[in-house]
Design a protein around this motif. Structure first.
Motif, mmCIF file in Angstrom:
data_model
loop_
_atom_site.group_PDB
_atom_site.id
_atom_site.type_symbol
_atom_site.label_atom_id
_atom_site.label_comp_id
_atom_site.label_asym_id
_atom_site.label_seq_id
_atom_site.Cartn_x
_atom_site.Cartn_y
_atom_site.Cartn_z
ATOM 1 N N TYR A 50 10.000 -7.026 5.209
ATOM 2 C CA TYR A 50 9.829 -7.954 4.089
ATOM 3 C C TYR A 50 10.089 -9.387 4.545
ATOM 4 N N GLN A 51 11.204 -9.599 5.277
ATOM 5 C CA GLN A 51 11.557 -10.950 5.718
ATOM 6 C C GLN A 51 10.451 -11.557 6.573
ATOM 7 N N HIS A 52 9.925 -10.776 7.499
ATOM 8 C CA HIS A 52 8.957 -11.359 8.434
ATOM 9 C C HIS A 52 7.603 -11.582 7.757
ATOM 10 N N SER A 53 7.368 -10.940 6.613
ATOM 11 C CA SER A 53 6.106 -11.107 5.892
ATOM 12 C C SER A 53 6.117 -12.297 4.937
ATOM 13 N N ILE A 54 7.295 -12.779 4.584
ATOM 14 C CA ILE A 54 7.387 -13.870 3.618
ATOM 15 C C ILE A 54 6.658 -15.132 4.098
ATOM 16 N N PRO A 55 6.828 -15.575 5.350
ATOM 17 C CA PRO A 55 6.070 -16.763 5.769
ATOM 18 C C PRO A 55 4.560 -16.536 5.740
ATOM 19 N N MET A 56 4.112 -15.315 6.020
ATOM 20 C CA MET A 56 2.675 -15.028 5.942
ATOM 21 C C MET A 56 2.201 -15.093 4.495
ATOM 22 N N LYS A 57 3.031 -14.602 3.583
ATOM 23 C CA LYS A 57 2.717 -14.709 2.161
ATOM 24 C C LYS A 57 2.603 -16.170 1.754
ATOM 25 N N ASP A 58 3.539 -16.987 2.187
ATOM 26 C CA ASP A 58 3.527 -18.397 1.810
ATOM 27 C C ASP A 58 2.370 -19.151 2.472
ATOM 28 N N ALA A 60 -0.504 -17.773 3.154
ATOM 29 C CA ALA A 60 -1.680 -17.361 2.385
ATOM 30 C C ALA A 60 -1.792 -18.176 1.101
ATOM 31 N N PHE A 61 -0.650 -18.406 0.472
ATOM 32 C CA PHE A 61 -0.630 -19.229 -0.742
ATOM 33 C C PHE A 61 -1.092 -20.647 -0.436
ATOM 34 N N MET A 62 -0.528 -21.248 0.596
ATOM 35 C CA MET A 62 -0.849 -22.640 0.907
ATOM 36 C C MET A 62 -2.308 -22.827 1.294
ATOM 37 N N SER A 63 -2.911 -21.801 1.881
ATOM 38 C CA SER A 63 -4.305 -21.921 2.300
ATOM 39 C C SER A 63 -5.239 -22.097 1.115
ATOM 40 N N ASP A 123 2.979 -5.274 1.980
ATOM 41 C CA ASP A 123 1.598 -5.702 2.198
ATOM 42 C C ASP A 123 0.890 -5.961 0.867
ATOM 43 N N ALA A 124 1.231 -5.160 -0.147
ATOM 44 C CA ALA A 124 0.641 -5.380 -1.476
ATOM 45 C C ALA A 124 1.071 -6.728 -2.035
ATOM 46 N N TYR A 125 2.300 -7.134 -1.761
ATOM 47 C CA TYR A 125 2.774 -8.439 -2.228
ATOM 48 C C TYR A 125 2.019 -9.570 -1.549
ATOM 49 N N VAL A 126 1.822 -9.457 -0.237
ATOM 50 C CA VAL A 126 1.072 -10.490 0.480
ATOM 51 C C VAL A 126 -0.352 -10.582 -0.068
ATOM 52 N N ARG A 127 -0.987 -9.437 -0.298
ATOM 53 C CA ARG A 127 -2.347 -9.449 -0.847
ATOM 54 C C ARG A 127 -2.370 -10.036 -2.259
ATOM 55 N N TYR A 128 -1.353 -9.722 -3.040
ATOM 56 C CA TYR A 128 -1.275 -10.237 -4.408
ATOM 57 C C TYR A 128 -1.267 -11.763 -4.404
ATOM 58 N N VAL A 129 -0.430 -12.330 -3.560
ATOM 59 C CA VAL A 129 -0.328 -13.790 -3.488
ATOM 60 C C VAL A 129 -1.615 -14.402 -2.947
ATOM 61 N N ARG A 130 -2.272 -13.691 -2.058
ATOM 62 C CA ARG A 130 -3.528 -14.188 -1.483
ATOM 63 C C ARG A 130 -4.672 -14.150 -2.490
ATOM 64 N N ASP A 131 -4.673 -13.140 -3.364
ATOM 65 C CA ASP A 131 -5.854 -12.876 -4.187
ATOM 66 C C ASP A 131 -5.728 -13.297 -5.650
ATOM 67 N N LYS A 132 -4.539 -13.361 -6.182
ATOM 68 C CA LYS A 132 -4.361 -13.676 -7.596
ATOM 69 C C LYS A 132 -4.372 -15.191 -7.811
ATOM 70 N N THR A 133 -4.235 -15.607 -9.054
ATOM 71 C CA THR A 133 -4.216 -17.039 -9.351
ATOM 72 C C THR A 133 -2.964 -17.685 -8.756
ATOM 73 N N LEU A 134 -2.999 -18.988 -8.585
ATOM 74 C CA LEU A 134 -1.816 -19.695 -8.090
ATOM 75 C C LEU A 134 -0.638 -19.508 -9.036
ATOM 76 N N LEU A 135 -0.910 -19.488 -10.334
ATOM 77 C CA LEU A 135 0.170 -19.268 -11.299
ATOM 78 C C LEU A 135 0.826 -17.918 -11.081
ATOM 79 N N GLN A 136 0.041 -16.876 -10.913
ATOM 80 C CA GLN A 136 0.611 -15.553 -10.677
ATOM 81 C C GLN A 136 1.381 -15.513 -9.355
ATOM 82 N N ALA A 137 0.851 -16.186 -8.343
ATOM 83 C CA ALA A 137 1.515 -16.195 -7.044
ATOM 84 C C ALA A 137 2.879 -16.867 -7.121
#
Length: 249
Positions: A50-58, A60-63, A123-137
């Motif tokens: 989880y810890q190592h995936s958080i920067p990838m999630k963020d 994905a959001f910033m992109s 991985d579902a969390y990372v995909r969620y942030v990548r694919d959902k609205t910015l508000l949801q992310a």
């Protein structure tokens, strides 16, 4: 009907009160000193994913963010975990915890032995942030509203009950007590400001529920594999593997 900021914030906080993973029985064991050394190691290994995936999630959001001011503010989250020239970062601090409990940090960093359900949830969390609205992310990140107390309880419980616990091994949690408040203050206000219809408020609330499910699912998998019924799935970490040389000898 659209709720006021105060009403909607209260709704979000009720989600945490009812669903945050501080209520999971694994945390009672961990903080109460009732985990075996191998159960603690299993937690460290799986939580690292989880810890190592958080920067990838963020990242994905910033992109997806076109507003440079929002990107600038959000960027500090990546730096808090990945580190900078002045700050070793949360990932390195977590690996120091891994060393303290007797694990080879290279093994932990490889993510070999992580439970399948942990991977699926994170991985579902990372995909969620990548694919959902910015508000949801952003709303999904608001579990940080409820994190300070669990970090305080964890620090106190680990220091009281485990020999490995000291200022060095617990530095991840101490630093999050300083880092998280700025993130959650910004994220909460951003969600309150942008969830300006009932539909958007419902979407944001459901995003936070989704994130609590992600955290809870990780602990369910951990409890099932290493506590009761202690059925470790194929490919997951088996006690004795991935140990530091001093521990393995």
């Amino acid at each position: 009907m659209t709720q006021s900021h105060a009403e909607f914030e209260a709704r979000l906080r009720r989600i945490g009160a009812e669903r945050y993973h501080d209520k999971h029985p694994f945390h009672d064991l961990l903080h109460g000193g009732k985990c075996t050394p191998d159960q603690v190691r299993a937690w460290v290994i799986n939580r690292y994913y989880y810890q190592h995936s958080i920067p990838m999630k963020d990242a994905a959001f910033m992109s997806r963010v076109e507003n440079s001011e929002l990107r600038r503010i959000w960027r500090s989250r990546i730096e808090d975990h990945d580190g900078t020239a002045e700050n070793e970062g949360g990932i390195r601090r977590w690996l120091r915890l891994a060393e303290a409990v007797g694990l080879d940090p290279d093994y932990v960093a490889s993510t070999r032995g992580v439970l399948p359900a942990t991977k699926f949830a994170v991985d579902a969390y990372v995909r969620y942030v990548r694919d959902k609205t910015l508000l949801q992310a952003v709303a999904a990140s608001l579990t940080e509203l409820f994190a300070p107390q669990i970090h305080k309880d964890r620090i106190a419980g680990l220091l009281k009950n485990y020999d490995f616990a000291d200022d060095s091994s617990l530095s991840y949690f101490r630093n999050r007590l300083k880092e998280a408040p700025k993130d959650v203050a910004f994220g909460l206000q951003w969600v309150l400001d942008h969830a300006d219809t009932q539909e958007k408020q419902d979407a944001a609330a459901n995003a936070l529920i989704f994130k609590t499910d992600v955290l809870w699912a990780q602990l369910d998998a951990l409890y099932s594999a290493y506590v009761d019924p202690a059925r470790i799935p194929p490919g997951a970490w088996v006690p004795g593997d991935g140990m530091a040389l001093a521990q393995a000898s």
